[in-house]
Design a protein around this motif. Structure first.
Motif, short mmCIF file in Angstrom:
data_model
loop_
_atom_site.label_atom_id
_atom_site.label_comp_id
_atom_site.label_asym_id
_atom_site.label_seq_id
_atom_site.Cartn_x
_atom_site.Cartn_y
_atom_site.Cartn_z
N TYR A 88 0.75 -1.24 0.01
CA TYR A 88 -0.08 0.25 0.21
C TYR A 88 0.95 1.36 -0.02
CZ TYR A 88 -3.12 3.70 1.27
OH TYR A 88 -3.94 4.92 1.60
N VAL A 89 1.90 1.43 0.82
CA VAL A 89 2.64 2.56 1.33
C VAL A 89 3.28 2.96 -0.23
CG1 VAL A 89 3.01 2.63 3.49
CG2 VAL A 89 4.79 1.36 2.14
N PHE A 90 3.85 1.98 -1.14
CA PHE A 90 4.29 2.29 -2.32
C PHE A 90 3.54 2.45 -3.48
CE2 PHE A 90 6.37 -1.21 0.20
CZ PHE A 90 7.61 -0.34 0.50
N SER A 91 1.96 2.39 -3.52
CA SER A 91 1.10 2.46 -4.55
C SER A 91 1.05 3.75 -5.13
CB SER A 91 -0.24 2.14 -3.88
OG SER A 91 -0.55 3.19 -3.01
N ILE A 92 1.32 4.87 -4.67
CA ILE A 92 1.29 6.31 -5.04
C ILE A 92 2.39 6.32 -6.09
CG2 ILE A 92 1.30 8.60 -4.72
CD1 ILE A 92 -1.04 7.41 -3.71
N GLY A 93 3.60 5.75 -5.41
CA GLY A 93 4.96 5.94 -6.24
C GLY A 93 4.76 4.95 -7.39
N LEU A 94 4.67 3.78 -7.31
CA LEU A 94 4.27 2.96 -8.44
C LEU A 94 3.29 3.26 -9.47
CD1 LEU A 94 4.52 -0.45 -6.33
CD2 LEU A 94 6.36 0.43 -8.06
N GLY A 95 2.08 3.76 -8.93
CA GLY A 95 0.94 3.96 -9.87
C GLY A 95 1.10 5.29 -10.52
N MET A 96 1.79 6.70 -9.85
CA MET A 96 1.45 7.63 -10.43
C MET A 96 2.92 8.53 -10.51
SD MET A 96 -1.80 8.80 -7.98
CE MET A 96 -1.90 10.42 -8.57
N CYS A 97 3.93 8.45 -9.44
CA CYS A 97 5.04 9.27 -9.46
C CYS A 97 5.89 8.66 -10.39
CB CYS A 97 5.46 9.52 -8.21
SG CYS A 97 4.49 9.87 -6.89
N GLY A 98 6.03 7.49 -10.34
CA GLY A 98 7.06 6.70 -11.03
C GLY A 98 6.95 6.49 -12.38
N PRO A 99 5.52 6.38 -13.01
CA PRO A 99 5.36 6.43 -14.43
C PRO A 99 5.50 7.90 -15.13
CG PRO A 99 3.75 5.10 -13.17
CD PRO A 99 4.64 5.65 -12.22
N THR A 100 5.27 8.78 -14.32
CA THR A 100 5.46 10.36 -14.48
C THR A 100 6.84 10.21 -14.92
OG1 THR A 100 3.47 10.87 -13.31
CG2 THR A 100 4.93 12.62 -14.17
N LEU A 101 7.93 9.72 -14.17
CA LEU A 101 9.36 10.39 -14.29
C LEU A 101 9.70 9.46 -15.38
CD1 LEU A 101 10.46 10.31 -10.50
CD2 LEU A 101 10.26 12.25 -11.88
N VAL A 102 9.20 8.23 -15.63
CA VAL A 102 9.47 7.46 -16.84
C VAL A 102 9.26 8.09 -17.88
CG1 VAL A 102 9.14 5.55 -17.86
CG2 VAL A 102 9.41 5.15 -15.58
N ASP A 103 8.04 8.69 -18.05
CA ASP A 103 7.61 9.38 -19.16
C ASP A 103 8.24 10.73 -19.41
OD1 ASP A 103 5.65 7.57 -19.61
OD2 ASP A 103 4.01 8.84 -19.13
N LEU A 104 8.47 11.62 -18.26
CA LEU A 104 8.94 13.12 -18.46
C LEU A 104 10.18 13.43 -17.75
CD1 LEU A 104 5.38 14.50 -17.40
CD2 LEU A 104 6.23 14.10 -19.93
N GLY A 105 10.74 12.34 -16.92
CA GLY A 105 11.87 12.75 -16.24
C GLY A 105 13.38 12.96 -17.15
N THR A 106 14.14 13.66 -16.71
CA THR A 106 15.62 13.79 -17.24
C THR A 106 16.19 12.12 -16.85
OG1 THR A 106 16.39 14.63 -15.28
CG2 THR A 106 15.81 16.21 -16.80
N ASP A 107 17.21 11.97 -17.78
CA ASP A 107 17.81 10.58 -17.46
C ASP A 107 18.26 10.58 -16.00
OD1 ASP A 107 17.13 9.77 -19.58
OD2 ASP A 107 18.92 9.58 -20.73
N GLU A 108 18.97 11.83 -15.65
CA GLU A 108 19.48 11.93 -14.61
C GLU A 108 18.60 11.51 -13.41
OE1 GLU A 108 20.83 13.81 -10.77
OE2 GLU A 108 19.20 14.66 -11.90
#
Lengths: 399, 325, 325, 399
Positions: free
Chosen positions: A81-101
């Motif tokens: 549960y505590v990882f759900s926001i990271g796995l569901g929303m934040c992580g995918p956003t960074l994969v899509d839009l983050g810099t390589d760094e």
């Protein structure tokens, strides 16, 4: 590797490693430590980030493996549960839009459960209208300084990082002056306060930012482009919520049809007819969800029609809690263990509004269905081309 | 039939409304509900003393003002709208039962505010059962009263008013089959009057919010999605008020109409009150789900009141019987 | 469980929809309903000939295509959406009854379009009872068929489809208690499929109107007062379609689930269809009340369909029995 | 004269002169002649225009006499239907806004039933939004020429005069370019066509104006001031409608509670519960109407709260027709005298939408209650300051 092999191995791993005890909602400190330990094992076994790019720490596999693992995992209650926001929303956003760094720095610790993430968009004065948010990020030497308040933030009390949307320009229209940041939740000036909801419990938090420094390299996407970044995040949110919409959670629900049929007096024909009504509505929505799922499998993306399912679920949730308490009569109001026979009914009626308020109100859902499914014309908008600083704010309200 | 308030009734309303706004606004309600006793004794002292509400319907020969049920309905609407914590409704129900069944002993203590009383409504459950000095129970055509006896406080949905499991029984203090039957109908009218207040206050809260809360650069009350719902809620308010006025009038002036009017009051007003409180909460958006906002207090009171006298279907069944359907 | 149309079923839908749009648009429906026979024989000739719909569910050995009920539901949704006048549903119900009860004599005539048939649904009332060549009636576990007999046309609410009082009876053409029970459930599924079409077309009409009709310099579909109602209507459409697909699937693939799925279909879809047709008419404003506008035709068909198989409560009662409530 | 005397004399007159046969809706030619004859007698006896100014032909009495007469008249069915638009709307508007010359010419014949009036505001493209009307009046020598179409016009087929609202200027915003006229319904170029409604009958008419000449002295109020004149008329309309709102017409209504209780199977508890629901809704509205009436007597003007009663009546009308047909089942759909046992149910369900469409839709009623009773903020308006010719019109629709 053959898919059936994959599934067999996943099952074997889960049987050997899934914790036996039931974990629900936000855990305490000890629970978080245990959850992090499990997540590390899960990652090391190759079952975290199954479809995520290998380059950033994922497994680079397909939806087929993801679904196979999910099907096996559904038989267990994993402490994720505590990882759900990271796995569901934040992580995918960074994969899509983050810099390589950024991807290199953030994604592996996220997938391995070393860092817990939260999402920081909503504000007291910006609920349905997220783009009206007022939290300011002001440019400073080598970065930004953030002041403001966020609300409705799940798992923030355990979070190491947050995906923040803040206003960087008030001179331009509201959608154009926003920027997305990664913020360190342990930074000086960040205060997390639990938010007590109407059930008396604290499922959410309020976050206060008081002169919090964010380094320049933590900008996600471009400065001023925060709205389109946020849309990406919200799209991931909708996908992860709508995949969970259904009859889920009805099994142990004291106000669902299967529970009520044994708890109420069906010898009364009027009561029986009301149970039929509950059955009809429950089945109607369940079949609609199953149809959406079959369409999705067949490659037809449900899109905004998922909002119809969410609206119906919100209405059903309220209807059944209301019906169950009305059928039960005076006993409905007592909490259990207090000499009352109310069982979970008092809790159910307290919790019932949540489904209609979280993830968009019923009114927002009706707008989405009306405008994006039926293609009806939008309301006239008065906030599109006006500098943010000239817009109306909620008078007399904290904002 | 009299559905409009007299000048005196309007003055009574203003007096109670003004008093409660000053002495028991919602922050004070919250403080009281979290206190040990669950209510503010000082507010009750003034309510019963300065305003004389504990004696409102007690006959003059027992130290009360001998007012009618129309006046009582006016008062209960206000205590409902203010979510007044504590045993006001409980003691009022007791006063109704004693007045109708012809008690002489207990009414003076209720009238002067020294006796807190309650009535067992459902087996062994009573509003404010832990705080009451006297627990009344109905035993056939007799009313029994017990001081003391076992009391087990309950934690219930509605934090603004407590309930407890109590022991029914004690001495017979009055007896009248007819009086008790009438009292049961009057309970329905009294609760409906309170529900009318809860309904009105819930509507007023969301109407006020609709005029200040902005979304997408417009006040949310300007959206038809909100406005039209509020209009429907207003229609419920108008009908609920009409029904309560009629039932209270029947209680005072048309005993033959009381049973039907009382069943109608519970059948309509109980449902309308919960629906309005629910929609008011939902239309507040996320803030309505927080403990700090008051919407949930009205929502919970509305649901607790709706089932207070039994599952709502019993009122509809009674109406069917009275209509000889 | 299969709730999504196959490619073939989608093609069938397109074929029927395209044909009806060209051959029986609403102006033609109006002309047909005001004609002596109440329908256009030419449309039926092509419907039964080119499209082969009269033989759709008739087994191949009797000259039909032997298609499943899922295909029939697709077709009935389209004939419902088009408000096709005449005996299409009547003959379809007859075909269902004959197929399930194991007839050999009458099915070939139905399959080739030469026999118009109907089924007595309620004492002595039948859809298109005046036009039918053969009137079927259920007599215990036997199916009887009568050619001729007395027929009294009725003037009914729905101008697009006629009813008549007929004489039940005639020779026994098939017998099967189980087949007849199944046929009754299938009637519920067939009518629900038609209702789904009526619902969909009613919603499409008001959605289209919301995009062109202006009030106060805005398209009325931009007002939340309209938009939110249309969104709720869309939710009903989604659920109704899911329920019809499920019931049709159960008819073909899961006989044990048929009874429950059929009762659910009538309990949900009948009500939803009338509500959507009603709201569609009302949201059209004054023009929706005129004879010249088509909204009332859908509204009347929706109400006529809702009560066709009996008062709606019978479907809910059956559901209660099947759920062992 | 004492009020009780007045009432006694009115009763005596009515008993001597009221026709015994029941008159409903629009009469035929013979009926109109009879109605006119009755109206002349009524006027000559001093009972038409009781509160209207004596100078223009009224009696110059008070509301007390008016109410006394109305209370007595309620026991009869008087053939005054064809005069109702003139007496309720057109006449009062002329009393308020007409020139002395107009009052002198029109009011006495109106009160005496010599001239029947109709009201010509609504158009196919201007329903809820009356001010969007497109009928043009163009200035010409000594007057105006009118072209356009009106709709929903009661009694127009018998009318001698009409109160017309037409557009005299398209260069100014829509509310500012309207003018009110008295039009001769027998003038060349006026065509009255019956409008068939969904019940199959023609309760209303469409009126076509094709180069119709109106003399200059027939302008009511000032040129360009037609909107505020129309508001006056509509206010009178609302008063005359709301005074009729109530449980009226329920007595012989086959779908009202009293009829259904004898026609349906109350042995079925579910049916009984649905009848209770109908009773509850009917009583709730009846008591609300009685409270409004008592308030009015006590000098509290109901104002926009009357729109709440109208909305509730529209909903109740639909609810009870729907319920009655659903309870009856297949028999509900047959018209009587056709071997069917449907009685008036088929007609009731056909007529049910009328109450929700005439006199303002449910949506308009909700706007009125929201904005004028609850004082909620209005919708943003885009049509206030734009020349009429630049406004949007309903595309693809006749207008």
């Amino acid at each position: 590797m053959d898919l059936e092999d994959y599934r067999q191995r996943a099952r074997a791993w889960l049987e050997a490693n899934a914790p036996g005890d039931r974990a629900e909602g936000t855990p305490d400190e000890n629970g978080v430590a245990a959850a992090k330990a499990f997540m590390a094992k899960l990652y090391d076994a190759g079952y975290s980030g199954i479809t995520w790019p290998q380059r950033w720490g994922g497994q680079g596999l397909t939806q087929a493996e993801e679904r196979a693992f999910a099907a096996e995992a559904a038989r267990f209650t994993l402490p994720t549960y505590v990882f759900s926001i990271g796995l569901g929303m934040c992580g995918p956003t960074l994969v899509d839009l983050g810099t390589d760094e950024q991807r290199g720095r953030f994604i592996r610790p996220l997938l391995r459960g070393e860092e817990i993430w939260c999402q920081l968009f909503s504000e007291p004065g910006a609920g349905s209208d997220v783009a009206a948010l007022q939290t300011r990020a002001t440019a400073t030497d080598g970065g930004w300084v953030v002041d403001g308040q966020k609300v409705w933030t799940s798992v923030a009390q355990h979070a190491d990082r947050g995906l923040l949307l803040a206003r960087t320009d008030v001179e331009v229209p509201k959608h154009k002056g926003l920027t997305m940041f990664v913020v360190d939740m342990h930074a000086p000036g960040v205060t997390v306060r639990p938010l007590r909801d109407m059930t008396g419990r604290a499922h959410f938090n309020e976050i206060f930012f008081d002169g919090v420094h964010i380094p320049a390299e933590n900008v996600v996407g471009r400065v001023g482009d925060g709205w389109s970044c946020a849309v990406t995040t919200l799209l991931h949110e909708r996908l992860s919520i709508s995949s969970g919409v259904g009859m889920g959670g009805q099994k142990d629900n004291p106000v669902a049809f299967e529970a009520l049929r044994t708890s109420v007096d069906t010898g009364d024909p009027v009561v029986r007819d009301q149970l039929v009504e509950l059955y009809v509505r429950s089945r109607a929505l369940a079949l609609f969800n199953q149809r959406l799922a079959q369409e999705t499998k067949a490659g037809i993306f449900p899109g905004a029609r998922g909002s119809a399912a969410k609206l119906l679920l919100a209405e059903l949730t309220m209807f059944q809690a209301d019906l169950a308490t009305s059928l039960a009569g005076p006993e409905a109001v007592a909490y259990p263990g207090e000499g009352g026979a109310g069982g979970g009914l008092a809790n159910a009626i307290s919790l019932a509004p949540a489904m209609a308020l979280g993830g968009g109100t019923n009114e927002i859902m009706r707008n989405i269905v009306g405008e994006r499914v039926l293609n009806l014309p939008p309301e006239p908008r008065t906030d599109k081309n006006v500098p943010f600083k000239d817009l109306k704010t909620s008078g007399g309200l904290p904002s | 039939m009299k559905l409009v308030l007299t000048t005196e009734q309007q003055e009574l309303r203003q007096a109670v409304r003004g008093f409660l706004a000053a002495a028991s606004p919602l922050p004070a309600v919250r403080a009281a509900m979290e206190s040990d006793g669950g209510h503010d004794p000082d507010v009750y002292r003034r309510l019963n003393g300065e305003l004389g509400l504990s004696g409102l319907i007690v006959p003059e020969e027992h130290g009360g003002s001998g007012a009618g049920y129309a006046e009582l309905a006016v008062v209960l609407e206000e205590t409902g709208a203010a979510l007044l914590p504590g045993p006001f409704l409980a003691t009022t129900l007791a006063a109704i039962l004693l007045r109708e069944a012809g008690d002489k002993e207990l009414l003076p203590g209720i009238a002067d505010g020294s006796t807190v009383a309650t009535v067992v409504l459902d087996g062994n459950r009573a509003l404010n059962g832990a705080e009451a000095d006297v627990v009344l129970s109905i035993d056939g055509d007799r009313v029994r009263a017990l001081r003391g006896g076992e009391r087990t406080p309950l934690t219930t949905l509605d934090p603004t008013r407590r309930q407890a499991l109590v022991e029914p029984g004690g001495d017979v203090v009055a007896a009248s089959a007819e009086g008790i039957a009438r009292a049961r109908d009057l309970f329905a009218v009294a609760v409906a009057a309170e529900q009318l207040g809860v309904l009105r206050a819930s509507l007023e809260a969301i109407v006020a919010y609709g005029k200040v809360r902005v979304a997408f650069n417009r006040f949310i009350g300007s959206y038809q999605g909100v406005k039209h719902r509020l209009a429907d809620m207003h229609c419920k308010l108008e009908q609920a008020e009409s029904i309560v006025r009629h039932a209270a009038w029947a209680a005072d002036e048309a005993p033959d109409e009381l049973a039907g009017a009382a069943a109608l009051a519970q059948a309509y007003v109980g449902r309308a009150c919960f629906e309005v409180a629910r929609d008011s909460l939902l239309l507040h958006g996320g803030i309505g789900f927080t403990w700090e906002h008051d919407a949930h207090l009205f929502y919970k009171r509305a649901k607790a009141d709706e089932v207070l006298l039994g599952p709502p279907r019993i009122h509809r069944a009674r109406l069917a019987d009275l209509l000889e359907l």
